[in-house]
Design a protein around this motif. Sequence first.
Motif, PDB file in Angstrom:
ATOM      1  N   ALA A  30     110.567  13.312 -22.802  1.00 43.53           N
ATOM      2  CA  ALA A  30     111.694  13.912 -22.080  1.00 43.53           C
ATOM      3  C   ALA A  30     112.727  14.364 -23.108  1.00 43.53           C
ATOM      4  N   TYR A  31     112.406  15.403 -23.860  1.00 43.76           N
ATOM      5  CA  TYR A  31     113.177  15.761 -25.043  1.00 43.76           C
ATOM      6  C   TYR A  31     114.632  16.123 -24.826  1.00 43.76           C
TER       7      TYR A  31
ATOM      8  N   ILE B  76     117.630  13.413 -26.584  1.00 45.50           N
ATOM      9  CA  ILE B  76     118.521  13.931 -27.628  1.00 45.50           C
ATOM     10  C   ILE B  76     119.975  13.711 -27.218  1.00 45.50           C
ATOM     11  N   VAL B  77     120.267  13.854 -25.935  1.00 45.37           N
ATOM     12  CA  VAL B  77     121.622  13.590 -25.441  1.00 45.37           C
ATOM     13  C   VAL B  77     121.972  12.114 -25.635  1.00 45.37           C
TER      14      VAL B  77
ATOM     15  N   ILE C 255     113.610   7.050 -20.705  1.00 42.38           N
ATOM     16  CA  ILE C 255     112.379   6.255 -20.672  1.00 42.38           C
ATOM     17  C   ILE C 255     111.690   6.395 -19.319  1.00 42.38           C
ATOM     18  N   VAL C 256     112.460   6.346 -18.240  1.00 41.86           N
ATOM     19  CA  VAL C 256     111.880   6.480 -16.897  1.00 41.86           C
ATOM     20  C   VAL C 256     111.270   7.863 -16.717  1.00 41.86           C
ATOM     21  N   ILE C 257     111.983   8.895 -17.124  1.00 45.80           N
ATOM     22  CA  ILE C 257     111.456  10.263 -17.010  1.00 45.80           C
ATOM     23  C   ILE C 257     110.207  10.425 -17.869  1.00 45.80           C
ATOM     24  N   GLY C 258     110.228   9.873 -19.078  1.00 50.41           N
ATOM     25  CA  GLY C 258     109.057   9.958 -19.951  1.00 50.41           C
ATOM     26  C   GLY C 258     107.847   9.256 -19.367  1.00 50.41           C
ATOM     27  N   LEU C 259     108.050   8.075 -18.768  1.00 52.23           N
ATOM     28  CA  LEU C 259     106.932   7.367 -18.141  1.00 52.23           C
ATOM     29  C   LEU C 259     106.404   8.130 -16.932  1.00 52.23           C
ATOM     30  N   LEU C 260     107.297   8.758 -16.167  1.00 50.99           N
ATOM     31  CA  LEU C 260     106.844   9.586 -15.039  1.00 50.99           C
ATOM     32  C   LEU C 260     106.034  10.787 -15.515  1.00 50.99           C
TER      33      LEU C 260
END
Length: 110
Positions: free
Chosen positions: A49-50, A54-55, A90-95
């Motif tokens: 979730a780049y 970064i934010v 982390i949640v967005i990346g796992l999704l």
Amino acid sequence: MALVVLNSQVKSSLSGSTFFDRGSIEEQEHSPPLRSYLCLTIFTCFCPAYPVNIVALVFSIMSRNSYYHGDYDGSRRLGRSALYVAVASIVIGLLIIAITCIVHFTTMEF
């Protein structure tokens, strides 16, 4: 013979011995701990979730800069924002990983 004071915390007595000024050291001990969550935000840079991670990294670095400039309230606020954005990353990346795996394994031909 003139005594030169190199640091504001070091004072010299009339006998020539030096000692630390306890008042200024005690003032420095009362600063709150630094909570910028830099390690967590660096870890989130490996999530897919780049823009979001970064934010989080930018908030963490801004929190550290505010802390070192003496703005403890701003540092705490930015650190909390870095934590929330890192957890969201982390949640967005796992999704994204889960959706990619589901799509890949359900469309696979045997």
